[in-house]
Design a protein around this motif. Structure first.
Motif, PDB file in Angstrom:
ATOM      1  N   ILE A  31      15.889  -8.023  64.581  1.00 45.12           N
ATOM      2  CA  ILE A  31      16.679  -9.767  64.715  1.00 45.12           C
ATOM      3  C   ILE A  31      15.365 -10.379  65.108  1.00 45.12           C
ATOM      4  O   ILE A  31      14.879 -10.053  66.131  1.00 45.12           O
ATOM      5  N   ASN A  32      15.073 -12.146  64.065  1.00 47.20           N
ATOM      6  CA  ASN A  32      15.101 -13.476  65.210  1.00 47.20           C
ATOM      7  C   ASN A  32      16.143 -13.454  66.120  1.00 47.20           C
ATOM      8  O   ASN A  32      16.712 -13.629  67.189  1.00 47.20           O
ATOM      9  N   THR A  50      22.883 -20.336  69.220  1.00 52.38           N
ATOM     10  CA  THR A  50      21.893 -19.587  68.902  1.00 52.38           C
ATOM     11  C   THR A  50      21.384 -19.169  69.420  1.00 52.38           C
ATOM     12  O   THR A  50      21.307 -19.825  70.861  1.00 52.38           O
ATOM     13  N   SER A  52      17.020 -17.051  69.998  1.00 51.22           N
ATOM     14  CA  SER A  52      16.212 -16.139  70.027  1.00 51.22           C
ATOM     15  C   SER A  52      15.654 -14.860  70.748  1.00 51.22           C
ATOM     16  O   SER A  52      17.042 -14.479  71.539  1.00 51.22           O
ATOM     17  N   ASN A  96      26.216 -15.197  62.297  1.00 55.25           N
ATOM     18  CA  ASN A  96      24.704 -15.696  61.799  1.00 55.25           C
ATOM     19  C   ASN A  96      23.459 -14.912  62.493  1.00 55.25           C
ATOM     20  O   ASN A  96      23.106 -14.569  64.104  1.00 55.25           O
ATOM     21  N   GLU A  98      19.211 -13.466  61.217  1.00 56.99           N
ATOM     22  CA  GLU A  98      17.467 -13.513  60.751  1.00 56.99           C
ATOM     23  C   GLU A  98      17.459 -12.375  60.634  1.00 56.99           C
ATOM     24  O   GLU A  98      16.742 -11.627  62.658  1.00 56.99           O
ATOM     25  N   ARG A 100      14.367  -8.530  59.240  1.00 59.12           N
ATOM     26  CA  ARG A 100      13.994  -7.805  58.749  1.00 59.12           C
ATOM     27  C   ARG A 100      14.239  -6.664  58.187  1.00 59.12           C
ATOM     28  O   ARG A 100      14.678  -6.029  59.520  1.00 59.12           O
ATOM     29  N   TRP A 108      12.059 -12.544  56.275  1.00 61.29           N
ATOM     30  CA  TRP A 108      12.779 -12.270  57.424  1.00 61.29           C
ATOM     31  C   TRP A 108      14.110 -12.658  56.357  1.00 61.29           C
ATOM     32  O   TRP A 108      13.882 -13.620  55.364  1.00 61.29           O
ATOM     33  N   ARG A 109      15.800 -12.824  56.529  1.00 63.10           N
ATOM     34  CA  ARG A 109      16.624 -12.938  54.924  1.00 63.10           C
ATOM     35  C   ARG A 109      17.429 -13.416  55.905  1.00 63.10           C
ATOM     36  O   ARG A 109      17.514 -12.377  57.443  1.00 63.10           O
ATOM     37  N   GLU A 110      18.435 -14.086  56.197  1.00 64.61           N
ATOM     38  CA  GLU A 110      19.685 -14.845  56.602  1.00 64.61           C
ATOM     39  C   GLU A 110      20.735 -13.895  56.020  1.00 64.61           C
ATOM     40  O   GLU A 110      21.287 -13.707  55.409  1.00 64.61           O
ATOM     41  N   TYR A 111      21.176 -13.747  57.200  1.00 64.21           N
ATOM     42  CA  TYR A 111      22.674 -12.561  57.595  1.00 64.21           C
ATOM     43  C   TYR A 111      23.553 -13.768  57.744  1.00 64.21           C
ATOM     44  O   TYR A 111      23.997 -14.328  58.639  1.00 64.21           O
ATOM     45  N   TRP A 112      25.680 -13.287  57.204  1.00 64.36           N
ATOM     46  CA  TRP A 112      26.385 -13.676  57.618  1.00 64.36           C
ATOM     47  C   TRP A 112      27.392 -13.040  57.787  1.00 64.36           C
ATOM     48  O   TRP A 112      27.239 -12.011  56.959  1.00 64.36           O
TER      49      TRP A 112
END
Length: 122
Positions: A31-32, A50, A52, A96, A98, A100, A108-112
């Motif tokens: 996770i980023n 947010t 990192s 939210n 990011e 992998r 990388w995909r964004e999820y909610w």
């Protein structure tokens, strides 16, 4: 399959505190950034805070000094401690991240998350 599941929120009096938590589960390799957005009625969704993976944080101006974001990389969780709440903080809060996934290489995909309601009464 990846899921972000939020918990916490509800009805809080102005000046009070509450904590939101979010856990990522499923096919999570890395996770980023993880964080929180909110959407008030009739308004656009906005970034709240947010963090990192390395711990850098960013907050919207309206919550600086009142909200604190933290995360546990080992548990894939992110938490938002909200203090000195105001009626204008009333919104649906969304987690939210990011992510992998295993087997996705460097994609990388964004999820909610589905969102959790926070209502601050005056």
């Amino acid at each position: 399959q990846v899921q972000l599941v939020e918990s916490g929120g509800g009805l809080v009096q102005a000046g009070g505190s509450t904590t939101l938590s979010c856990a990522a589960s499923g096919n999570v390799f890395n996770i980023n950034a993880m964080g929180w957005y909110r959407q008030a009625p009739g308004k656009q969704r906005e970034l709240v805070a947010t963090m990192s993976r390395g711990g850098s944080t960013r907050y919207c101006d309206s919550v600086k000094g009142r909200f604190t974001i933290s995360r546990d990389n080992a548990k894939n969780t992110v938490t938002l401690q909200m203090d000195s709440l105001k009626p204008e903080d009333t919104a649906v809060f969304y987690c939210n991240a990011e992510i992998r996934r295993y087997g996705d290489g460097w994609v990388w995909r964004e999820y909610w998350g589905r969102g959790t309601q926070v209502t601050v009464s005056s």
